[in-house]
Design a protein around this motif. Structure first.
Motif, PDB file in Angstrom:
ATOM      1  N   ILE A  17       0.836  -1.202   0.000  1.00  0.00           N
ATOM      2  CA  ILE A  17       0.000   0.000   0.000  1.00  0.00           C
ATOM      3  C   ILE A  17       0.871   1.252   0.000  1.00  0.00           C
ATOM      4  CG2 ILE A  17      -1.568   1.368   1.459  1.00  0.00           C
ATOM      5  CD1 ILE A  17      -2.888  -1.350   2.220  1.00  0.00           C
ATOM      6  N   ASP A  18       1.884   1.263   0.841  1.00  0.00           N
ATOM      7  CA  ASP A  18       2.786   2.419   0.898  1.00  0.00           C
ATOM      8  C   ASP A  18       3.499   2.633  -0.433  1.00  0.00           C
ATOM      9  OD1 ASP A  18       2.071   2.910   3.514  1.00  0.00           O
ATOM     10  OD2 ASP A  18       3.810   1.886   4.373  1.00  0.00           O
ATOM     11  N   ASP A  19       3.821   1.551  -1.130  1.00  0.00           N
ATOM     12  CA  ASP A  19       4.515   1.660  -2.411  1.00  0.00           C
ATOM     13  C   ASP A  19       3.589   2.128  -3.537  1.00  0.00           C
ATOM     14  OD1 ASP A  19       6.880   0.795  -1.278  1.00  0.00           O
ATOM     15  OD2 ASP A  19       6.653  -1.287  -1.956  1.00  0.00           O
ATOM     16  N   LEU A  20       2.329   1.683  -3.512  1.00  0.00           N
ATOM     17  CA  LEU A  20       1.441   1.878  -4.655  1.00  0.00           C
ATOM     18  C   LEU A  20       0.572   3.130  -4.573  1.00  0.00           C
ATOM     19  CD1 LEU A  20       0.250  -1.823  -5.093  1.00  0.00           C
ATOM     20  CD2 LEU A  20       1.857  -0.579  -6.555  1.00  0.00           C
ATOM     21  N   GLU A  21       0.182   3.517  -3.371  1.00  0.00           N
ATOM     22  CA  GLU A  21      -0.734   4.645  -3.239  1.00  0.00           C
ATOM     23  C   GLU A  21       0.052   5.950  -3.166  1.00  0.00           C
ATOM     24  OE1 GLU A  21      -3.652   3.992  -0.187  1.00  0.00           O
ATOM     25  OE2 GLU A  21      -4.146   1.989  -0.943  1.00  0.00           O
ATOM     26  N   THR A  22      -0.476   6.986  -3.790  1.00  0.00           N
ATOM     27  CA  THR A  22       0.250   8.249  -3.931  1.00  0.00           C
ATOM     28  C   THR A  22      -0.247   9.342  -2.990  1.00  0.00           C
ATOM     29  OG1 THR A  22      -1.245   8.954  -5.706  1.00  0.00           O
ATOM     30  CG2 THR A  22       0.756   7.747  -6.347  1.00  0.00           C
ATOM     31  N   ALA A  23      -1.262   9.068  -2.201  1.00  0.00           N
ATOM     32  CA  ALA A  23      -1.791  10.058  -1.259  1.00  0.00           C
ATOM     33  C   ALA A  23      -2.095   9.360   0.063  1.00  0.00           C
ATOM     34  CB  ALA A  23      -3.069  10.704  -1.801  1.00  0.00           C
ATOM     35  N   PRO A  24      -1.821  10.016   1.194  1.00  0.00           N
ATOM     36  CA  PRO A  24      -2.166   9.404   2.474  1.00  0.00           C
ATOM     37  C   PRO A  24      -3.671   9.240   2.623  1.00  0.00           C
ATOM     38  CG  PRO A  24      -1.513  11.693   2.778  1.00  0.00           C
ATOM     39  CD  PRO A  24      -1.222  11.353   1.354  1.00  0.00           C
ATOM     40  N   ARG A  25      -4.079   8.179   3.301  1.00  0.00           N
ATOM     41  CA  ARG A  25      -5.512   7.952   3.514  1.00  0.00           C
ATOM     42  C   ARG A  25      -6.067   8.797   4.656  1.00  0.00           C
ATOM     43  NH1 ARG A  25      -6.329   1.363   3.106  1.00  0.00           N
ATOM     44  NH2 ARG A  25      -5.154   1.020   1.172  1.00  0.00           N
ATOM     45  N   GLY A  26      -5.228   9.160   5.609  1.00  0.00           N
ATOM     46  CA  GLY A  26      -5.733   9.946   6.732  1.00  0.00           C
ATOM     47  C   GLY A  26      -6.826   9.198   7.488  1.00  0.00           C
ATOM     48  N   PRO A  27      -7.937   9.859   7.842  1.00  0.00           N
ATOM     49  CA  PRO A  27      -9.005   9.172   8.589  1.00  0.00           C
ATOM     50  C   PRO A  27      -9.682   8.069   7.779  1.00  0.00           C
ATOM     51  CG  PRO A  27      -9.242  11.555   8.724  1.00  0.00           C
ATOM     52  CD  PRO A  27      -8.208  11.286   7.676  1.00  0.00           C
ATOM     53  N   TYR A  28      -9.626   8.184   6.443  1.00  0.00           N
ATOM     54  CA  TYR A  28     -10.210   7.149   5.599  1.00  0.00           C
ATOM     55  C   TYR A  28      -9.483   5.824   5.840  1.00  0.00           C
ATOM     56  CZ  TYR A  28     -11.019   4.454   1.338  1.00  0.00           C
ATOM     57  OH  TYR A  28     -11.308   3.443   0.446  1.00  0.00           O
ATOM     58  N   CYS A  29     -10.264   4.781   6.103  1.00  0.00           N
ATOM     59  CA  CYS A  29      -9.760   3.442   6.425  1.00  0.00           C
ATOM     60  C   CYS A  29      -9.128   3.366   7.812  1.00  0.00           C
ATOM     61  CB  CYS A  29      -8.761   2.938   5.394  1.00  0.00           C
ATOM     62  SG  CYS A  29      -9.502   2.580   3.786  1.00  0.00           S
ATOM     63  N   GLY A  30      -9.187   4.456   8.580  1.00  0.00           N
ATOM     64  CA  GLY A  30      -8.749   4.403   9.968  1.00  0.00           C
ATOM     65  C   GLY A  30      -9.909   4.013  10.864  1.00  0.00           C
ATOM     66  N   ALA A  31     -10.037   4.710  11.991  1.00  0.00           N
ATOM     67  CA  ALA A  31     -11.108   4.413  12.941  1.00  0.00           C
ATOM     68  C   ALA A  31     -11.780   5.714  13.363  1.00  0.00           C
ATOM     69  CB  ALA A  31     -10.558   3.691  14.171  1.00  0.00           C
ATOM     70  N   VAL A  32     -13.115   5.678  13.435  1.00  0.00           N
ATOM     71  CA  VAL A  32     -13.908   6.833  13.852  1.00  0.00           C
ATOM     72  C   VAL A  32     -15.003   6.335  14.789  1.00  0.00           C
ATOM     73  CG1 VAL A  32     -15.361   8.747  13.109  1.00  0.00           C
ATOM     74  CG2 VAL A  32     -13.511   7.956  11.617  1.00  0.00           C
ATOM     75  N   GLY A  33     -15.104   6.939  15.977  1.00  0.00           N
ATOM     76  CA  GLY A  33     -16.158   6.518  16.892  1.00  0.00           C
ATOM     77  C   GLY A  33     -15.950   7.062  18.283  1.00  0.00           C
TER      78      GLY A  33
END
Length: 347
Positions: free
Chosen positions: A267-283
């Motif tokens: 993922i770190d190699d292929l993706e060009t932008a940080p995901r940030g809260p996306y795909c993290g945890a919220v609650g």
């Protein structure tokens, strides 16, 4: 909703603070814990039920044609083929490959966009079981945050020692469109989540209570499994129990891959932008109770830019064009709701 923010805590430095009286409202970046992201929790002076249903929806989002993707279609499809090559070599079984959409969006009267208005708009047009909105303005003097989520996926729930998770893998417009690849992928990730929970639960208590359940959501269906266990006594008794639980389970398996460590490197190699809260945890976390969603179907705003993530799980059985279409399917309804004037919203 909550108001009158009191403080923000860095959970990477002080996870024991979550054991203090709450509720704490939590946002953890996908890249947290050694990969450059943040894990934070806010406490507020007052908490009430929700934004009143009568509250007018005054959201005005970016122009529909102003959105740009961190990976265009050729780049995304090339990333899919790279993952398939790694699967063929046996280094990984599944990797979730994502792209981040972004569009310029100015705040109101020089301030920030109204997160409550977007949350109300999504609640009308795309109701979700783990919807959330966390907004602390920069003017508050406390570390700010602006996140609005319509997540359908449970990352972790805790209730009197019972720890649960609800991984999603498998997406289609209708149940008839779900494939053998979707089912195999769900089973693979469910097993990964089961192994994660076993690290912090009493031996023999982790069970899959529902496998390959079909859930209908606006515009699409998902395959959802449910995993539950009993939090180990030595974990539950320590003030840093959330540090141990997050270390065992984060980032969520459904949005990383298997094995997780190899998937994260890809993922770190292929993706060009940080995901940030996306795909993290919220609650939220409150004593021995908690409910944290996987931060999918999630918008976040910062420095005049609204962002939204979308992705798909890649296996040997993936077709690159089909995976691109899945990312479009997941984004279309939400981005449509967030774009344009408020009177364009549809239930």
């Amino acid at each position: 909703m909550a108001s009158d923010v009191v403080e923000c805590v860095d959970l990477t430095a002080h996870p024991e603070r979550l054991a203090e009286p709450g509720p704490w409202f939590v946002v953890v970046d996908f890249e947290a814990y050694g990969r450059g992201g943040r894990a934070r929790a806010w406490r507020f002076a007052r908490v009430s039920a929700a934004v009143p249903a009568s509250r007018p929806v005054a959201w005005s989002g970016p122009h529909p044609r102003s959105w740009r993707s961190s990976l265009d279609r050729p780049a995304y499809e090339a990333a899919v083929e790279t993952v398939r090559a790694h699967v063929r070599e046996g280094t990984v079984y599944q990797v979730n490959v994502c792209r981040v959409l972004e569009a310029p969006l100015a705040g109101t009267d020089g301030g920030e966009p109204d997160a409550r208005a977007l949350a109300a708009r999504l609640a009308t047009g795309n109701p979700a079981p783990y919807a959330a909105a966390v907004h602390v303005p920069a003017a508050s003097g406390v570390d700010p945050v602006w996140v609005v989520s319509a997540s359908p996926e449970l990352y972790l729930s805790l209730d009197a020692g019972a720890l649960g998770s609800g991984p999603i893998k498998g997406t289609a417009p209708t149940a008839d469109g779900l494939t053998a690849k979707d089912r195999a992928e769900n089973v693979m990730i469910t097993d990964l989540v089961r192994n994660d929970l076993q690290q912090v639960c009493e031996p023999g208590t982790v069970t899959v209570t529902d496998l390959l359940g079909v859930e209908e959501h606006p515009g699409l269906v998902h395959l959802v499994s449910r995993v539950h266990g009993r939090l180990a006594a030595d974990v539950a008794a320590t003030p840093d129990r959330w540090a141990r639980v997050l270390a065992a389970t984060f980032p969520p398996g459904s949005v990383s891959g298997a094995p997780k460590s190899t998937a994260l490197r890809l993922i770190d190699d292929l993706e060009t932008a940080p995901r940030g809260p996306y795909c993290g945890a919220v609650g939220w976390v409150d004593g021995d109770r908690a409910e944290l969603a996987v931060g999918i179907r999630t918008f976040w705003w910062d420095d005049g830019v609204l962002r939204f993530g979308t992705g798909a799980g890649i296996t040997w059985g993936s077709d690159a064009a089909a995976e691109w279409r899945e990312t479009e399917l997941k984004a279309a309804r939400l981005v449509g709701l967030a774009s344009g004037p408020a009177d364009d919203a549809r239930p």
